[in-house]
Scaffold this active site. Structure first.
Site, PDB file in Angstrom:
ATOM      1  N   GLU A 162      33.839   7.428  64.997  1.00 26.05           N
ATOM      2  CA  GLU A 162      33.575   6.199  64.232  1.00 26.05           C
ATOM      3  C   GLU A 162      32.559   6.447  63.118  1.00 26.05           C
ATOM      4  OE1 GLU A 162      34.080   2.725  67.655  1.00 26.05           O
ATOM      5  OE2 GLU A 162      32.082   3.398  67.133  1.00 26.05           O
ATOM      6  N   HIS A 195      36.895  -0.471  65.699  1.00 24.92           N
ATOM      7  CA  HIS A 195      37.260  -0.737  67.102  1.00 24.92           C
ATOM      8  C   HIS A 195      37.438   0.601  67.832  1.00 24.92           C
ATOM      9  CE1 HIS A 195      38.932  -2.848  70.522  1.00 24.92           C
ATOM     10  NE2 HIS A 195      39.885  -1.930  70.572  1.00 24.92           N
ATOM     11  N   ARG A 203      31.469 -23.645  68.903  1.00 20.69           N
ATOM     12  CA  ARG A 203      31.880 -22.436  68.182  1.00 20.69           C
ATOM     13  C   ARG A 203      32.096 -22.702  66.690  1.00 20.69           C
ATOM     14  NH1 ARG A 203      34.486 -17.791  67.587  1.00 20.69           N
ATOM     15  NH2 ARG A 203      36.505 -18.204  66.665  1.00 20.69           N
ATOM     16  N   SER A 206      24.584   2.045  65.990  1.00 17.28           N
ATOM     17  CA  SER A 206      24.797   3.443  65.590  1.00 17.28           C
ATOM     18  C   SER A 206      25.763   3.532  64.401  1.00 17.28           C
ATOM     19  CB  SER A 206      25.294   4.290  66.769  1.00 17.28           C
ATOM     20  OG  SER A 206      26.594   3.932  67.133  1.00 17.28           O
ATOM     21  N   ASN A 207      26.694   2.592  64.299  1.00 20.84           N
ATOM     22  CA  ASN A 207      27.590   2.596  63.127  1.00 20.84           C
ATOM     23  C   ASN A 207      26.848   2.155  61.868  1.00 20.84           C
ATOM     24  OD1 ASN A 207      30.556   3.273  63.697  1.00 20.84           O
ATOM     25  ND2 ASN A 207      29.942   2.053  65.467  1.00 20.84           N
ATOM     26  N   ASN A 227      36.617  -4.223  60.470  1.00 19.00           N
ATOM     27  CA  ASN A 227      36.023  -4.025  61.796  1.00 19.00           C
ATOM     28  C   ASN A 227      36.296  -2.605  62.256  1.00 19.00           C
ATOM     29  OD1 ASN A 227      34.936  -4.787  64.434  1.00 19.00           O
ATOM     30  ND2 ASN A 227      37.048  -4.793  65.176  1.00 19.00           N
ATOM     31  N   ARG A 265      31.376 -10.939  68.700  1.00 18.83           N
ATOM     32  CA  ARG A 265      31.994 -12.270  68.697  1.00 18.83           C
ATOM     33  C   ARG A 265      33.163 -12.298  67.710  1.00 18.83           C
ATOM     34  NH1 ARG A 265      28.957 -15.964  71.334  1.00 18.83           N
ATOM     35  NH2 ARG A 265      30.129 -17.667  70.402  1.00 18.83           N
ATOM     36  N   GLN A 303      32.614   7.319  69.449  1.00 15.98           N
ATOM     37  CA  GLN A 303      31.593   6.882  68.479  1.00 15.98           C
ATOM     38  C   GLN A 303      31.299   7.969  67.445  1.00 15.98           C
ATOM     39  OE1 GLN A 303      28.304   4.469  70.389  1.00 15.98           O
ATOM     40  NE2 GLN A 303      29.435   3.162  68.975  1.00 15.98           N
ATOM     41  N   THR A 304      31.323   9.217  67.864  1.00 21.30           N
ATOM     42  CA  THR A 304      31.131  10.298  66.888  1.00 21.30           C
ATOM     43  C   THR A 304      32.205  10.204  65.807  1.00 21.30           C
ATOM     44  OG1 THR A 304      30.183  11.658  68.610  1.00 21.30           O
ATOM     45  CG2 THR A 304      30.943  12.814  66.650  1.00 21.30           C
TER      46      THR A 304
HETATM   47  C1  GRF Z   1      31.484   0.588  68.575  1.00 21.49           C
HETATM   48  O1  GRF Z   1      32.058   1.464  69.507  1.00 21.49           O
HETATM   49  C2  GRF Z   1      32.527  -0.234  67.887  1.00 21.49           C
HETATM   50  O2  GRF Z   1      33.778   0.381  67.842  1.00 21.49           O
HETATM   51  C3  GRF Z   1      32.610  -1.451  68.763  1.00 21.49           C
HETATM   52  O3  GRF Z   1      31.300  -1.686  69.190  1.00 21.49           O
HETATM   53  C4  GRF Z   1      30.596  -0.453  69.220  1.00 21.49           C
HETATM   54  C5  GRF Z   1      29.326  -0.657  68.458  1.00 21.49           C
HETATM   55  O4  GRF Z   1      28.443   0.410  68.557  1.00 21.49           O
HETATM   56  N1  GRF Z   1      33.200  -2.546  68.038  1.00 21.49           N
HETATM   57  P1  GRF Z   1      27.116   0.491  67.688  1.00 21.49           P
HETATM   58  O5  GRF Z   1      26.327  -0.790  67.910  1.00 21.49           O
HETATM   59  O6  GRF Z   1      27.510   0.655  66.256  1.00 21.49           O
HETATM   60  O7  GRF Z   1      26.390   1.677  68.228  1.00 21.49           O
END
Ligand code: GRF
Length: 219
Positions: free
Chosen positions: A177, A112, A68, A16-17, A110, A94, A174-175
């Site tokens: 983000e 988070h 790894r 979704s991001n 990143n 990861r 998420q909204t």
């Molecule tokens: C997000 O909430 C992000 O903060 C975390 O993993 C999630 C990924 O969501 N690191 P998506 O795959 O972008 O929907």
């Protein structure tokens, strides 16, 4: 300053991001181009999202490598071939290792789902619920060799409601983000935010597009 910053986006899940980034790019709100999308998981829905738009996708599954370090080298090679100006971890589950960090130190960000340094690592929304905080949110930060420890670039806050569970809180985060991540990428692309190692800095005033801390009407 690049007119359009070339990105490699690393994903493991829904994407979704990634979708929010692509939509911001489409509407001219994010001066970037997604050059490739790389996943550690072959079935990640984010990969189909990218393919449907004709974006190159690659899978570097951990299981395919002896350890790894070998996986990290393979990921670094794949990234080096794509030669992105910025790497965006958007739900990449990861920890990137030394080889990737050595190639791209200071050029990896990143997103988070918590207000770091609170609740790093896995299941951040569940950690926030367990801690009974009334405010959480999301953070975009530079990736270093720790777990969600690199310099914070921007944050957006959301309320935690009394009846939230981890899923409902994560959906609200998420909204936030989806607005924050494209805005930070845009700030980097335009030079408003400079990723100098250890000390990223805004070159002018804090960009209007970046959310400010909101004190919401609660509960
Ligand atoms: C997000 O909430 C992000 O903060 C975390 O993993 C999630 C990924 O969501 N690191 P998506 O795959 O972008 O929907």
């Amino acid at each position: 300053m690049a007119a359009s910053l070339t990105l490699a986006v690393l994903v493991s899940g829904r994407g979704s991001n990634l979708k929010a980034l692509l939509e911001a790019i489409d509407r001219g709100a994010c001066a970037a181009t997604v050059g490739c999308v790389i996943s550690d998981r072959p079935g990640a829905p984010a990969l189909s999202l990218a393919s449907a738009r004709g974006i190159a996708t690659h899978v570097v599954p951990a299981k395919a490598y002896a350890d790894r370090a070998a996986w990290d080298e393979a990921l670094a090679s794949q990234l080096a071939a794509a030669a992105p100006e910025l790497i965006v971890l958007a739900g990449f589950m990861r920890i990137v290792g030394r080889a990737v960090l050595a190639h791209f130190a200071g050029r990896i960000i990143n997103v988070h789902p918590a207000l770091l340094p609170a609740f790093p690592g896995m299941d951040a929304p569940a950690q926030a619920i367990a801690a009974r905080v009334c405010l959480s949110g999301c953070t975009v930060h530079v990736v270093d060799d720790g777990v969600d420890t690199g310099p914070v670039l921007a944050q957006a806050a959301v309320p935690v409601r009394r009846d939230d569970d981890a899923d409902s809180l994560h959906a609200r985060i998420q909204t936030a983000e989806h607005a924050l991540l494209p805005a930070v990428v845009h700030a980097i692309a335009t030079g408003a935010l400079v990723l100098e190692r250890e000390a990223p800095r805004y070159t002018g005033s804090y960009p209007e597009e970046l959310p400010r801390l909101v004190s919401p009407p609660l509960l």
